[in-house]
Design a protein around this motif. Structure first.
Motif, PDB file in Angstrom:
ATOM      1  N   ARG A  47       0.840  -1.203   0.000  1.00  0.00           N
ATOM      2  CA  ARG A  47       0.000   0.000   0.000  1.00  0.00           C
ATOM      3  C   ARG A  47       0.878   1.257   0.000  1.00  0.00           C
ATOM      4  O   ARG A  47       0.565   2.229  -0.683  1.00  0.00           O
ATOM      5  CB  ARG A  47      -0.920  -0.030   1.227  1.00  0.00           C
ATOM      6  CG  ARG A  47      -2.008   0.973   1.176  1.00  0.00           C
ATOM      7  CD  ARG A  47      -3.115   0.554   0.214  1.00  0.00           C
ATOM      8  NE  ARG A  47      -3.924   1.714  -0.077  1.00  0.00           N
ATOM      9  CZ  ARG A  47      -4.209   2.142  -1.300  1.00  0.00           C
ATOM     10  NH1 ARG A  47      -3.824   1.449  -2.349  1.00  0.00           N
ATOM     11  NH2 ARG A  47      -4.920   3.209  -1.482  1.00  0.00           N
ATOM     12  N   LEU A  51       0.949   4.342  -2.865  1.00  0.00           N
ATOM     13  CA  LEU A  51       0.712   5.744  -2.521  1.00  0.00           C
ATOM     14  C   LEU A  51       1.977   6.605  -2.599  1.00  0.00           C
ATOM     15  O   LEU A  51       1.901   7.824  -2.490  1.00  0.00           O
ATOM     16  CB  LEU A  51       0.128   5.840  -1.109  1.00  0.00           C
ATOM     17  CG  LEU A  51      -1.249   5.205  -0.921  1.00  0.00           C
ATOM     18  CD1 LEU A  51      -1.621   5.163   0.553  1.00  0.00           C
ATOM     19  CD2 LEU A  51      -2.305   5.942  -1.733  1.00  0.00           C
ATOM     20  N   TYR A  59       2.478   6.696   6.934  1.00  0.00           N
ATOM     21  CA  TYR A  59       1.187   6.131   6.528  1.00  0.00           C
ATOM     22  C   TYR A  59       0.226   6.103   7.717  1.00  0.00           C
ATOM     23  O   TYR A  59      -0.951   6.442   7.575  1.00  0.00           O
ATOM     24  CB  TYR A  59       1.392   4.735   5.956  1.00  0.00           C
ATOM     25  CG  TYR A  59       0.143   4.121   5.379  1.00  0.00           C
ATOM     26  CD1 TYR A  59      -0.654   4.831   4.475  1.00  0.00           C
ATOM     27  CD2 TYR A  59      -0.242   2.840   5.716  1.00  0.00           C
ATOM     28  CE1 TYR A  59      -1.803   4.266   3.947  1.00  0.00           C
ATOM     29  CE2 TYR A  59      -1.386   2.263   5.184  1.00  0.00           C
ATOM     30  CZ  TYR A  59      -2.166   2.988   4.297  1.00  0.00           C
ATOM     31  OH  TYR A  59      -3.302   2.425   3.777  1.00  0.00           O
ATOM     32  N   LEU A  63      -3.472   7.935   8.020  1.00  0.00           N
ATOM     33  CA  LEU A  63      -4.709   7.268   8.415  1.00  0.00           C
ATOM     34  C   LEU A  63      -5.345   7.925   9.641  1.00  0.00           C
ATOM     35  O   LEU A  63      -6.562   8.105   9.700  1.00  0.00           O
ATOM     36  CB  LEU A  63      -4.448   5.785   8.699  1.00  0.00           C
ATOM     37  CG  LEU A  63      -4.061   4.942   7.483  1.00  0.00           C
ATOM     38  CD1 LEU A  63      -3.572   3.570   7.938  1.00  0.00           C
ATOM     39  CD2 LEU A  63      -5.224   4.813   6.510  1.00  0.00           C
ATOM     40  N   ALA A  66      -7.054  11.280   8.660  1.00  0.00           N
ATOM     41  CA  ALA A  66      -7.920  11.270   7.474  1.00  0.00           C
ATOM     42  C   ALA A  66      -9.179  12.091   7.737  1.00  0.00           C
ATOM     43  O   ALA A  66      -9.700  12.134   8.842  1.00  0.00           O
ATOM     44  CB  ALA A  66      -8.280   9.843   7.111  1.00  0.00           C
ATOM     45  N   ASP A  70     -12.795  10.056   3.519  1.00  0.00           N
ATOM     46  CA  ASP A  70     -11.563   9.539   2.933  1.00  0.00           C
ATOM     47  C   ASP A  70     -11.637   8.016   2.961  1.00  0.00           C
ATOM     48  O   ASP A  70     -11.931   7.423   3.988  1.00  0.00           O
ATOM     49  CB  ASP A  70     -10.355  10.038   3.720  1.00  0.00           C
ATOM     50  CG  ASP A  70      -9.036   9.667   3.071  1.00  0.00           C
ATOM     51  OD1 ASP A  70      -9.044   8.970   2.045  1.00  0.00           O
ATOM     52  OD2 ASP A  70      -7.992  10.067   3.607  1.00  0.00           O
ATOM     53  N   ASP A  71     -11.367   7.386   1.838  1.00  0.00           N
ATOM     54  CA  ASP A  71     -11.511   5.935   1.721  1.00  0.00           C
ATOM     55  C   ASP A  71     -10.234   5.163   2.008  1.00  0.00           C
ATOM     56  O   ASP A  71     -10.197   3.954   1.824  1.00  0.00           O
ATOM     57  CB  ASP A  71     -11.987   5.573   0.307  1.00  0.00           C
ATOM     58  CG  ASP A  71     -13.410   6.029   0.052  1.00  0.00           C
ATOM     59  OD1 ASP A  71     -14.177   6.160   1.024  1.00  0.00           O
ATOM     60  OD2 ASP A  71     -13.751   6.242  -1.119  1.00  0.00           O
ATOM     61  N   GLU A  72      -9.180   5.831   2.448  1.00  0.00           N
ATOM     62  CA  GLU A  72      -7.903   5.124   2.585  1.00  0.00           C
ATOM     63  C   GLU A  72      -7.957   4.007   3.619  1.00  0.00           C
ATOM     64  O   GLU A  72      -7.388   2.944   3.410  1.00  0.00           O
ATOM     65  CB  GLU A  72      -6.760   6.082   2.906  1.00  0.00           C
ATOM     66  CG  GLU A  72      -5.397   5.407   2.932  1.00  0.00           C
ATOM     67  CD  GLU A  72      -5.112   4.566   1.677  1.00  0.00           C
ATOM     68  OE1 GLU A  72      -4.471   3.507   1.814  1.00  0.00           O
ATOM     69  OE2 GLU A  72      -5.523   4.956   0.567  1.00  0.00           O
ATOM     70  N   ASN A  75      -9.478   1.171   1.965  1.00  0.00           N
ATOM     71  CA  ASN A  75      -8.514   0.588   1.022  1.00  0.00           C
ATOM     72  C   ASN A  75      -7.511  -0.291   1.756  1.00  0.00           C
ATOM     73  O   ASN A  75      -7.151  -1.374   1.284  1.00  0.00           O
ATOM     74  CB  ASN A  75      -7.775   1.681   0.253  1.00  0.00           C
ATOM     75  CG  ASN A  75      -8.683   2.432  -0.689  1.00  0.00           C
ATOM     76  OD1 ASN A  75      -9.688   1.917  -1.151  1.00  0.00           O
ATOM     77  ND2 ASN A  75      -8.341   3.672  -0.965  1.00  0.00           N
ATOM     78  N   LEU A  76      -7.051   0.177   2.915  1.00  0.00           N
ATOM     79  CA  LEU A  76      -6.108  -0.599   3.708  1.00  0.00           C
ATOM     80  C   LEU A  76      -6.736  -1.916   4.165  1.00  0.00           C
ATOM     81  O   LEU A  76      -6.132  -2.972   4.047  1.00  0.00           O
ATOM     82  CB  LEU A  76      -5.641   0.205   4.922  1.00  0.00           C
ATOM     83  CG  LEU A  76      -4.842  -0.568   5.958  1.00  0.00           C
ATOM     84  CD1 LEU A  76      -3.566  -1.141   5.364  1.00  0.00           C
ATOM     85  CD2 LEU A  76      -4.545   0.303   7.162  1.00  0.00           C
ATOM     86  N   GLU A  79      -6.828  -4.305   1.513  1.00  0.00           N
ATOM     87  CA  GLU A  79      -5.482  -4.798   1.202  1.00  0.00           C
ATOM     88  C   GLU A  79      -5.016  -5.861   2.200  1.00  0.00           C
ATOM     89  O   GLU A  79      -4.347  -6.817   1.819  1.00  0.00           O
ATOM     90  CB  GLU A  79      -4.488  -3.631   1.207  1.00  0.00           C
ATOM     91  CG  GLU A  79      -3.090  -3.991   0.812  1.00  0.00           C
ATOM     92  CD  GLU A  79      -2.949  -4.325  -0.656  1.00  0.00           C
ATOM     93  OE1 GLU A  79      -2.177  -5.251  -0.975  1.00  0.00           O
ATOM     94  OE2 GLU A  79      -3.592  -3.682  -1.501  1.00  0.00           O
TER      95      GLU A  79
END
Length: 133
Positions: A47, A51, A59, A63, A66, A70-72, A75-76, A79
């Motif tokens: 990830r 990015l 990172y 997070l 955020a 925010d979709d991070e 996404n994590l 993943e």
């Protein structure tokens, strides 16, 4: 920012591992113990490469800070989890559900109230479990 070279992935410190393990536990109930550190580190590193982030600390900061929407974090989670189901493919699971579990529930419910049996399918990946139940 330049993409990271997969051969030079950052190494996760013990403190960073604890930060991510706690974040995942608090946010979505996922448990990462010492035995799963390698998997968590490799998937997080992937990830970071996507990015263009150079450290696990950076990172984690991203997070933690955020903004709503925010979709991070989603996404994590996508993943680091394995989204796979075998429920409809395993006859032994369905057989156990019907012959053992439902039979026992019916016996218990006869002494109580009649009506449908309610089943909660927690954590289903793509919906096959509730559909087959």
């Amino acid at each position: 920012m330049d993409a990271l070279d997969p051969k030079s992935d950052p190494t996760m410190s013990d403190a960073e591992f604890r930060l991510f393990a706690e974040l995942m536990r608090r946010h979505c109930g996922l448990h990462f113990g010492p035995e799963s550190r390698f998997v968590l580190e490799k998937r997080l590193a992937r990830r970071l490469r996507e990015l263009g982030i150079r450290s696990f600390s950076s990172y984690h900061y991203l997070l933690r800070n955020a903004r709503p929407g925010d979709d991070e974090l989603a996404n994590l989670i996508d993943e680091i989890t394995t989204n796979e189901t075998y429920f409809l493919r395993e006859r032994s699971q369905l057989r156990a559900l019907v012959t053992d579990i439902f039979s026992e529930l019916r016996l218990q419910r006869r002494a109580q109230v009649r009506g449908p049996i309610t089943v909660w399918s927690a954590g289903c990946s793509s919906g096959e479990e509730p559909y087959s139940i």
